[in-house]
Write a protein that holds these residues in place. Structure first.
Motif, PDB file in Angstrom:
ATOM      1  N   ASP A 122       0.823  -1.212   0.000  1.00 20.90           N
ATOM      2  CA  ASP A 122       0.000   0.000   0.000  1.00 20.90           C
ATOM      3  C   ASP A 122       0.863   1.269   0.000  1.00 20.90           C
ATOM      4  O   ASP A 122       0.338   2.361   0.170  1.00 20.90           O
ATOM      5  CB  ASP A 122      -0.965   0.000   1.187  1.00 20.90           C
ATOM      6  CG  ASP A 122      -0.244   0.138   2.519  1.00 20.90           C
ATOM      7  OD1 ASP A 122       1.009   0.062   2.541  1.00 20.90           O
ATOM      8  OD2 ASP A 122      -0.923   0.326   3.549  1.00 20.90           O
ATOM      9  N   THR A 124       3.291   2.098   2.151  1.00 18.41           N
ATOM     10  CA  THR A 124       3.812   2.508   3.454  1.00 18.41           C
ATOM     11  C   THR A 124       5.280   2.111   3.590  1.00 18.41           C
ATOM     12  O   THR A 124       5.638   0.948   3.377  1.00 18.41           O
ATOM     13  CB  THR A 124       3.010   1.850   4.600  1.00 18.41           C
ATOM     14  OG1 THR A 124       1.638   2.209   4.465  1.00 18.41           O
ATOM     15  CG2 THR A 124       3.516   2.305   5.961  1.00 18.41           C
ATOM     16  N   LYS A 139       6.732   4.132  10.611  1.00 13.90           N
ATOM     17  CA  LYS A 139       5.928   3.956   9.400  1.00 13.90           C
ATOM     18  C   LYS A 139       5.628   5.331   8.835  1.00 13.90           C
ATOM     19  O   LYS A 139       5.204   6.232   9.571  1.00 13.90           O
ATOM     20  CB  LYS A 139       4.595   3.250   9.707  1.00 13.90           C
ATOM     21  CG  LYS A 139       4.763   1.803  10.106  1.00 13.90           C
ATOM     22  CD  LYS A 139       3.409   1.096  10.197  1.00 13.90           C
ATOM     23  CE  LYS A 139       3.630  -0.365  10.572  1.00 13.90           C
ATOM     24  NZ  LYS A 139       2.375  -1.129  10.585  1.00 13.90           N
ATOM     25  N   TRP A 141       3.638   7.188   5.424  1.00 15.72           N
ATOM     26  CA  TRP A 141       2.902   7.010   4.174  1.00 15.72           C
ATOM     27  C   TRP A 141       2.350   8.341   3.699  1.00 15.72           C
ATOM     28  O   TRP A 141       2.103   9.239   4.483  1.00 15.72           O
ATOM     29  CB  TRP A 141       1.799   5.960   4.308  1.00 15.72           C
ATOM     30  CG  TRP A 141       0.653   6.297   5.211  1.00 15.72           C
ATOM     31  CD1 TRP A 141      -0.552   6.836   4.860  1.00 15.72           C
ATOM     32  CD2 TRP A 141       0.568   6.077   6.644  1.00 15.72           C
ATOM     33  NE1 TRP A 141      -1.365   6.967   5.966  1.00 15.72           N
ATOM     34  CE2 TRP A 141      -0.707   6.516   7.070  1.00 15.72           C
ATOM     35  CE3 TRP A 141       1.463   5.554   7.594  1.00 15.72           C
ATOM     36  CZ2 TRP A 141      -1.110   6.453   8.411  1.00 15.72           C
ATOM     37  CZ3 TRP A 141       1.052   5.511   8.922  1.00 15.72           C
ATOM     38  CH2 TRP A 141      -0.212   5.948   9.313  1.00 15.72           C
ATOM     39  N   ARG A 148       2.092  13.752   4.476  1.00 18.68           N
ATOM     40  CA  ARG A 148       2.630  12.471   4.926  1.00 18.68           C
ATOM     41  C   ARG A 148       2.209  12.241   6.373  1.00 18.68           C
ATOM     42  O   ARG A 148       2.164  13.178   7.169  1.00 18.68           O
ATOM     43  CB  ARG A 148       4.161  12.448   4.920  1.00 18.68           C
ATOM     44  CG  ARG A 148       4.822  12.888   3.658  1.00 18.68           C
ATOM     45  CD  ARG A 148       6.272  12.445   3.520  1.00 18.68           C
ATOM     46  NE  ARG A 148       7.107  12.532   4.708  1.00 18.68           N
ATOM     47  CZ  ARG A 148       8.362  12.092   4.748  1.00 18.68           C
ATOM     48  NH1 ARG A 148       8.918  11.552   3.673  1.00 18.68           N
ATOM     49  NH2 ARG A 148       9.076  12.198   5.836  1.00 18.68           N
ATOM     50  N   ARG A 150       3.322   9.979   9.777  1.00 20.25           N
ATOM     51  CA  ARG A 150       4.462   9.249  10.294  1.00 20.25           C
ATOM     52  C   ARG A 150       4.147   8.764  11.711  1.00 20.25           C
ATOM     53  O   ARG A 150       3.778   9.560  12.561  1.00 20.25           O
ATOM     54  CB  ARG A 150       5.666  10.186  10.348  1.00 20.25           C
ATOM     55  CG  ARG A 150       6.951   9.577  10.905  1.00 20.25           C
ATOM     56  CD  ARG A 150       7.947  10.672  11.285  1.00 20.25           C
ATOM     57  NE  ARG A 150       8.417  11.426  10.153  1.00 20.25           N
ATOM     58  CZ  ARG A 150       9.652  11.312   9.638  1.00 20.25           C
ATOM     59  NH1 ARG A 150      10.513  10.501  10.186  1.00 20.25           N
ATOM     60  NH2 ARG A 150      10.001  12.054   8.613  1.00 20.25           N
TER      61      ARG A 150
ATOM     62  N   THR B 124      -2.795  -4.473   8.897  1.00 21.05           N
ATOM     63  CA  THR B 124      -3.429  -3.175   9.158  1.00 21.05           C
ATOM     64  C   THR B 124      -4.866  -3.179   8.649  1.00 21.05           C
ATOM     65  O   THR B 124      -5.123  -3.503   7.487  1.00 21.05           O
ATOM     66  CB  THR B 124      -2.657  -2.034   8.465  1.00 21.05           C
ATOM     67  OG1 THR B 124      -1.304  -2.040   8.924  1.00 21.05           O
ATOM     68  CG2 THR B 124      -3.283  -0.683   8.757  1.00 21.05           C
ATOM     69  N   LYS B 139      -6.929   3.871   9.933  1.00 17.39           N
ATOM     70  CA  LYS B 139      -6.034   2.711   9.921  1.00 17.39           C
ATOM     71  C   LYS B 139      -5.798   2.283  11.365  1.00 17.39           C
ATOM     72  O   LYS B 139      -5.487   3.121  12.208  1.00 17.39           O
ATOM     73  CB  LYS B 139      -4.683   3.053   9.281  1.00 17.39           C
ATOM     74  CG  LYS B 139      -4.755   3.311   7.798  1.00 17.39           C
ATOM     75  CD  LYS B 139      -3.366   3.421   7.177  1.00 17.39           C
ATOM     76  CE  LYS B 139      -3.502   3.664   5.679  1.00 17.39           C
ATOM     77  NZ  LYS B 139      -2.216   3.680   4.982  1.00 17.39           N
TER      78      LYS B 139
END
Lengths: 177, 177
Positions: A122, A124, A139, A141, A148, A150, B124, B139
């Motif tokens: 995905d 990430t 992490k 994304w 973004r 984090r 996830t 998420k």
């Protein structure tokens, strides 16, 4: 998404809004900071130096970059925290979705570190870095090209406990023309 | 990881430490709350009712559960926020890693909602819920059996902008024997 694409998407100036949760005490810390991420040429001498320090073949270096930050914590408003570090993704296998990440200076400790990264299906980016007495899992994304998320966890060295969890919303700063 | 396993891991009492970032104003909000997640029988009358409300065959319901919360925001310490809602995962295809999620009452709006969920390869849980004027993306993942991380984004209805990003560290409350 591979590491080259991820790094390219990250270039620029970001305003970071960060919340740290110290889990045992339900304590909060908030930091607003400015983060700059810029490209470094693979043949830059700093790349060869950092690779040598970690005993890694610098021909495996992919998309090295420099990250600098300047921030203010609500714990001490007079103190501005700033710093910068060089990061070098290393592709050992040729697969650009996983490898090692060399850092001149880590987050959890101000010493050079090597982490292991992978990029999930995905998109990430997941980074695990082991230190002597702790481990960090991060992490990152992209929600949009300009936002973004984090999440950073500081774990005990056995990986079973988490002492601090931090979340940052990172918003691209639009050009100041 | 499939939805049944994910829901089972979630049963119990959790202490949630939450930070909300209002992105346009770099504003913070902090909330400590207690969350309870408990199983509901698939043949419970509330399951049939909620399925009927959404015009969904209740035979497709999998692992329905009730979530209740009680929390305190730092914006108004005298105000305790509490509520509960029933949630019903629906497996349309038989694939237990994706489907719809019916909610008696949404987070972003206090009206019944239907979201679309999937569980990524890394475990996830991702939920996207569309409302009239906004969309929510959530998420949730387990770091350990006793720690969940949750990132919730409130987007504009076209999905291009994010107005609020929230992060919660959810720690399992150990038994109070």
């Amino acid at each position: 998404m591979n590491i080259t694409e991820f790094v390219e998407l990250s270039f620029g100036e970001w305003r970071s809004q960060r919340s740290a949760h110290h889990l045992a005490f339900a304590h909060y810390e908030e930091v607003i900071s400015t983060i700059n991420i810029e490209q470094i040429a693979v043949d830059d001498s700093r790349v060869a130096e950092l690779c040598k320090l970690h005993n890694v073949d610098h021909n495996l270096a992919i998309s090295p970059f420099k990250m600098s930050w300047e921030g203010e914590s609500n714990w001490d408003e007079d103190e501005t925290q700033e710093g910068s570090t060089i990061l070098i993704p290393i592709s050992d296998s040729g697969d650009l979705t996983k490898g090692r990440l060399l850092r001149e200076q880590g987050y959890a400790e101000t010493i050079p570190s090597i982490g292991e990264f992978k990029i999930n299906e995905d998109g990430t980016f997941v980074l695990v870095t082991k230190y002597d007495r702790a481990a960090a899992e991060e992490k990152i994304w992209f929600v949009t090209p300009n936002l973004r998320c984090r999440v950073s966890l500081i774990k005990t060295s056995n990986g079973k406990g988490v002492t601090t969890a931090s979340y940052s919303s990172e918003i691209r700063s639009l050009s100041k023309s």
